[in-house]
Design a protein around this motif. Structure first.
Motif, PDB file in Angstrom:
ATOM      1  N   GLU A 100     -49.911   4.721  80.452  1.00  0.00           N
ATOM      2  CA  GLU A 100     -50.772   4.970  81.172  1.00  0.00           C
ATOM      3  C   GLU A 100     -51.971   4.123  79.940  1.00  0.00           C
ATOM      4  O   GLU A 100     -52.420   4.341  78.673  1.00  0.00           O
ATOM      5  N   GLU A 101     -52.573   2.799  80.649  1.00  0.00           N
ATOM      6  CA  GLU A 101     -52.455   1.781  79.075  1.00  0.00           C
ATOM      7  C   GLU A 101     -54.096   1.317  79.925  1.00  0.00           C
ATOM      8  O   GLU A 101     -53.488   1.632  81.284  1.00  0.00           O
ATOM      9  N   ALA A 102     -55.604   1.725  79.658  1.00  0.00           N
ATOM     10  CA  ALA A 102     -56.639   1.328  80.095  1.00  0.00           C
ATOM     11  C   ALA A 102     -57.042  -0.203  80.586  1.00  0.00           C
ATOM     12  O   ALA A 102     -56.716  -0.949  81.505  1.00  0.00           O
ATOM     13  N   THR A 103     -56.110  -0.332  79.558  1.00  0.00           N
ATOM     14  CA  THR A 103     -56.165  -2.514  78.964  1.00  0.00           C
ATOM     15  C   THR A 103     -55.514  -2.933  80.266  1.00  0.00           C
ATOM     16  O   THR A 103     -55.246  -3.569  81.373  1.00  0.00           O
ATOM     17  N   THR A 104     -53.701  -2.580  80.687  1.00  0.00           N
ATOM     18  CA  THR A 104     -52.662  -3.052  81.916  1.00  0.00           C
ATOM     19  C   THR A 104     -52.831  -2.087  83.042  1.00  0.00           C
ATOM     20  O   THR A 104     -53.116  -3.725  83.665  1.00  0.00           O
ATOM     21  N   LYS A 105     -54.176  -1.690  83.324  1.00  0.00           N
ATOM     22  CA  LYS A 105     -54.913  -1.107  84.370  1.00  0.00           C
ATOM     23  C   LYS A 105     -55.613  -2.163  85.113  1.00  0.00           C
ATOM     24  O   LYS A 105     -55.764  -2.795  86.296  1.00  0.00           O
ATOM     25  N   ALA A 106     -56.634  -2.537  84.025  1.00  0.00           N
ATOM     26  CA  ALA A 106     -57.628  -3.320  84.355  1.00  0.00           C
ATOM     27  C   ALA A 106     -57.399  -4.978  84.141  1.00  0.00           C
ATOM     28  O   ALA A 106     -57.651  -5.663  85.937  1.00  0.00           O
ATOM     29  N   GLU A 107     -56.116  -5.804  83.738  1.00  0.00           N
ATOM     30  CA  GLU A 107     -55.311  -6.310  84.542  1.00  0.00           C
ATOM     31  C   GLU A 107     -54.682  -6.326  85.654  1.00  0.00           C
ATOM     32  O   GLU A 107     -55.123  -7.541  86.640  1.00  0.00           O
ATOM     33  N   MET A 108     -54.224  -5.164  86.242  1.00  0.00           N
ATOM     34  CA  MET A 108     -53.845  -5.618  87.131  1.00  0.00           C
ATOM     35  C   MET A 108     -54.130  -5.191  88.473  1.00  0.00           C
ATOM     36  O   MET A 108     -54.241  -5.731  89.557  1.00  0.00           O
ATOM     37  N   PHE A 109     -55.968  -4.482  88.658  1.00  0.00           N
ATOM     38  CA  PHE A 109     -56.405  -4.578  89.493  1.00  0.00           C
ATOM     39  C   PHE A 109     -57.558  -5.333  89.182  1.00  0.00           C
ATOM     40  O   PHE A 109     -57.720  -6.289  90.419  1.00  0.00           O
ATOM     41  N   GLU A 110     -57.830  -6.288  88.384  1.00  0.00           N
ATOM     42  CA  GLU A 110     -58.039  -8.052  88.604  1.00  0.00           C
ATOM     43  C   GLU A 110     -57.565  -8.956  89.231  1.00  0.00           C
ATOM     44  O   GLU A 110     -57.566 -10.011  89.924  1.00  0.00           O
ATOM     45  N   ALA A 111     -55.946  -8.518  89.317  1.00  0.00           N
ATOM     46  CA  ALA A 111     -54.811  -9.530  89.650  1.00  0.00           C
ATOM     47  C   ALA A 111     -54.564  -8.795  91.307  1.00  0.00           C
ATOM     48  O   ALA A 111     -54.341 -10.427  91.665  1.00  0.00           O
ATOM     49  N   GLY A 112     -55.667  -7.820  91.722  1.00  0.00           N
ATOM     50  CA  GLY A 112     -54.987  -7.545  93.135  1.00  0.00           C
ATOM     51  C   GLY A 112     -54.812  -6.217  93.351  1.00  0.00           C
ATOM     52  O   GLY A 112     -54.037  -5.772  94.922  1.00  0.00           O
ATOM     53  N   ALA A 113     -54.139  -5.492  92.443  1.00  0.00           N
ATOM     54  CA  ALA A 113     -53.465  -4.210  93.561  1.00  0.00           C
ATOM     55  C   ALA A 113     -54.469  -3.364  93.241  1.00  0.00           C
ATOM     56  O   ALA A 113     -55.503  -3.443  92.674  1.00  0.00           O
ATOM     57  N   ASN A 114     -53.596  -2.567  94.201  1.00  0.00           N
ATOM     58  CA  ASN A 114     -54.973  -1.325  95.034  1.00  0.00           C
ATOM     59  C   ASN A 114     -54.380  -0.119  94.127  1.00  0.00           C
ATOM     60  O   ASN A 114     -56.154   0.306  93.940  1.00  0.00           O
ATOM     61  N   ASP A 115     -53.766  -0.261  93.099  1.00  0.00           N
ATOM     62  CA  ASP A 115     -53.440   1.500  92.383  1.00  0.00           C
ATOM     63  C   ASP A 115     -52.873   1.388  91.535  1.00  0.00           C
ATOM     64  O   ASP A 115     -52.029   0.061  90.981  1.00  0.00           O
ATOM     65  N   TYR A 116     -52.281   2.649  90.618  1.00  0.00           N
ATOM     66  CA  TYR A 116     -51.557   2.125  89.232  1.00  0.00           C
ATOM     67  C   TYR A 116     -51.074   3.846  88.802  1.00  0.00           C
ATOM     68  O   TYR A 116     -52.354   4.744  89.089  1.00  0.00           O
ATOM     69  N   ILE A 117     -49.836   3.856  89.109  1.00  0.00           N
ATOM     70  CA  ILE A 117     -49.741   5.373  89.113  1.00  0.00           C
ATOM     71  C   ILE A 117     -48.157   5.154  87.363  1.00  0.00           C
ATOM     72  O   ILE A 117     -47.334   3.968  87.729  1.00  0.00           O
ATOM     73  N   VAL A 118     -47.942   5.866  86.546  1.00  0.00           N
ATOM     74  CA  VAL A 118     -47.198   6.273  86.121  1.00  0.00           C
ATOM     75  C   VAL A 118     -45.663   6.408  87.125  1.00  0.00           C
ATOM     76  O   VAL A 118     -45.949   7.783  87.412  1.00  0.00           O
ATOM     77  N   LYS A 119     -44.839   5.875  86.242  1.00  0.00           N
ATOM     78  CA  LYS A 119     -43.279   6.045  87.018  1.00  0.00           C
ATOM     79  C   LYS A 119     -41.992   7.600  85.868  1.00  0.00           C
ATOM     80  O   LYS A 119     -42.532   7.359  84.668  1.00  0.00           O
ATOM     81  N   LEU A 120     -41.598   7.915  86.554  1.00  0.00           N
ATOM     82  CA  LEU A 120     -42.051   8.043  88.355  1.00  0.00           C
ATOM     83  C   LEU A 120     -42.827   8.729  88.569  1.00  0.00           C
ATOM     84  O   LEU A 120     -43.275  10.256  87.397  1.00  0.00           O
ATOM     85  N   PRO A 121     -44.016   9.598  89.245  1.00  0.00           N
ATOM     86  CA  PRO A 121     -45.069  10.066  89.863  1.00  0.00           C
ATOM     87  C   PRO A 121     -44.027  11.353  90.332  1.00  0.00           C
ATOM     88  O   PRO A 121     -43.653  11.563  90.747  1.00  0.00           O
ATOM     89  N   ASP A 122     -44.825  12.570  90.548  1.00  0.00           N
ATOM     90  CA  ASP A 122     -44.603  13.410  91.464  1.00  0.00           C
ATOM     91  C   ASP A 122     -44.357  13.136  92.990  1.00  0.00           C
ATOM     92  O   ASP A 122     -44.650  12.195  92.792  1.00  0.00           O
ATOM     93  N   LYS A 123     -43.761  13.595  93.414  1.00  0.00           N
ATOM     94  CA  LYS A 123     -42.980  13.485  94.556  1.00  0.00           C
ATOM     95  C   LYS A 123     -43.915  13.864  95.063  1.00  0.00           C
ATOM     96  O   LYS A 123     -44.455  12.914  96.320  1.00  0.00           O
ATOM     97  N   ILE A 124     -45.097  14.449  95.899  1.00  0.00           N
ATOM     98  CA  ILE A 124     -45.981  14.435  96.330  1.00  0.00           C
ATOM     99  C   ILE A 124     -47.410  13.363  95.954  1.00  0.00           C
ATOM    100  O   ILE A 124     -47.843  13.566  97.363  1.00  0.00           O
ATOM    101  N   GLU A 125     -47.419  13.324  95.304  1.00  0.00           N
ATOM    102  CA  GLU A 125     -48.627  12.678  94.188  1.00  0.00           C
ATOM    103  C   GLU A 125     -47.574  11.420  95.269  1.00  0.00           C
ATOM    104  O   GLU A 125     -49.127  10.614  94.952  1.00  0.00           O
ATOM    105  N   LEU A 126     -46.438  10.566  94.613  1.00  0.00           N
ATOM    106  CA  LEU A 126     -46.550   9.049  95.690  1.00  0.00           C
ATOM    107  C   LEU A 126     -46.469   9.000  96.935  1.00  0.00           C
ATOM    108  O   LEU A 126     -47.071   8.279  97.598  1.00  0.00           O
ATOM    109  N   LEU A 127     -46.102   9.984  97.922  1.00  0.00           N
ATOM    110  CA  LEU A 127     -46.147  11.102  99.145  1.00  0.00           C
ATOM    111  C   LEU A 127     -47.923  10.423  99.243  1.00  0.00           C
ATOM    112  O   LEU A 127     -47.604   9.302 100.934  1.00  0.00           O
TER     113      LEU A 127
END
Length: 397
Positions: A100-127
């Motif tokens: 869970e890193e803010a810098t990494t999230k910023a890079e992902m969003f800048e590249a075009g990602a829509n969302d970011y979650i730490v794996k493996l997420p809860d089933k309900i959250e992922l769904l």
């Protein structure tokens, strides 16, 4: 006359398709188990990051779950590849990471990602995230397809309207200049093609018929109905009918073209018969704007009588009117498209204003009609008018 017919487009149904790109087989299996009980979700797994791009193009997912840390090609690079692909540039991407890193999230969003979650997420959250992003993407696909379908429909409709417009124009009469009568006319179809048609012809050596009709609505249907009515007037279908009597003609048209038999369509008409020997016109205006008869001194008469539309009331008692035609008079017959123009302040340019313009600019040719056409374009601030522009000019020696 104007009418609107909205197009109904049924959207294509899409199933949720999830593509997980992760080099760890155990992660792929865990996600598969999370989603296996949901019949509306189709799950795909790609363990080799070098095959992620071609696999995604083949599957056409509604969502990509992309692992961040992988050998050879990292998740950030793949996100950039997806966004550079024409087929995948709009597909939602959720990046999976163990941190869970803010810098990494910023890079992902800048590249075009829509969302970011730490794996493996809860089933309900992922769904929930899968359904949320997939629904948005499916809505986008359906909207784009609706636009494409609408564009195709409009092109097909435009082609049909052009054909119908060409046919209507082919039915219009040649101008004449003989036997004491000269004719001029202008017909400019609207963008959607209205239901205007007109004509004139000698009934015999002494009687000259003049007519202009306007079918309600726009499109191929009104245009074809106007052509049918014109054929009715010009053919031998009514060989036993007294075309010299406008009231008789109106009664026959009203009987033949009832709204209930023609998809709710009706039309207005001005029909007149000029008697050359006694210089009179017998005429009928069935719900139609008045014709303008202007003598050489500029005195203008509006030729209109109290009759209902054609196709409205089966047994309406149409009645004609007779008027004298002074030497060197001019008759103008037209549809409402030449004056019902919405001005910039929301008001409508009125018939009397159009009539005054014609009277003030009349001449020996059709310049005043061309001048009127230019004027209404300027008044309405439109190069292509909302309704057909149709006007006949008949000069009597």
């Amino acid at each position: 006359m104007q009418n609107e017919n909205p197009l109904k487009i049924t959207p294509k149904e899409y199933k949720i398709k999830v593509l997980l790109v992760d080099d760890q087989l155990i992660v792929g299996e865990q996600v598969r188990r999370m989603l296996s009980q949901f019949d509306d979700i189709e799950y795909h797994f790609c363990q080799d990051p070098s095959k992620a791009l071609p696999t995604a193009k083949e599957i056409k997912p509604t969502l990509i779950l992309q692992d961040l840390i992988m050998p050879d090609i990292d998740g950030l690079t793949l996100v950039k590849f997806y966004r550079a692909s024409q087929e995948l540039k709009d597909v939602p991407i959720i990046v999976l990471s163990s941190k869970e890193e803010a810098t990494t999230k910023a890079e992902m969003f800048e590249a075009g990602a829509n969302d970011y979650i730490v794996k493996l997420p809860d089933k309900i959250e992922l769904l929930a995230r899968i359904r949320y992003h997939s629904k948005a993407y499916i809505n986008l696909l359906q909207r784009n397809e609706a636009y494409e379908s609408l564009e195709k429909s409009q092109k097909a409709l435009a082609s049909e309207l052009n054909k119908a417009g060409e046919y209507v124009i082919s039915m219009l009469p040649d101008t004449i200049n003989k036997d004491g009568i000269s004719t001029f006319w202008r017909f400019i179809p609207s963008a959607q093609l209205g239901g205007d048609s007109f004509g004139y012809h000698w009934l015999d050596e002494n009687h000259f018929a003049i007519y202009l009709l306007d079918v309600c609505g726009h499109g191929v249907g009104p245009a074809l109905l106007s052509v049918s009515a014109m054929n009715f007037l010009k053919s031998n279908a009514l060989s036993t009918l007294n075309f010299h009597d406008p009231a008789v003609v109106a009664i026959a048209l009203n009987k033949a073209f009832q709204m209930s038999d023609h998809n709710g369509l009706y039309f207005t008409i001005w029909y007149g018969v000029y008697n050359k020997s006694n210089r009179t016109i017998d005429y009928i205006s069935a719900g139609h704007p008045p014709a303008l008869l202007i003598d050489k001194q500029g005195y203008m008469s509006k030729l209109m009588n109290d009759n209902f539309i054609i196709g409205g009331l089966p047994d309406f008692p149409f009645k004609a009117t007779k008027v004298n035609v002074p030497e060197s008079s001019i008759l103008y017959v037209y549809s409402d498209g030449v004056y019902e123009i919405e001005l910039h302040d929301g008001s409508i340019w009125e018939l009397d204003e159009m009539a005054d313009f014609i009277n003030e600019t009349k001449n020996d040719n059709a310049d005043e009609i061309d001048g009127l056409l230019n004027k209404v374009k300027i008044l309405g601030n439109k190069e292509i008018l909302d309704d057909d522009f149709s006007m006949l000019k008949i000069k009597f020696d």
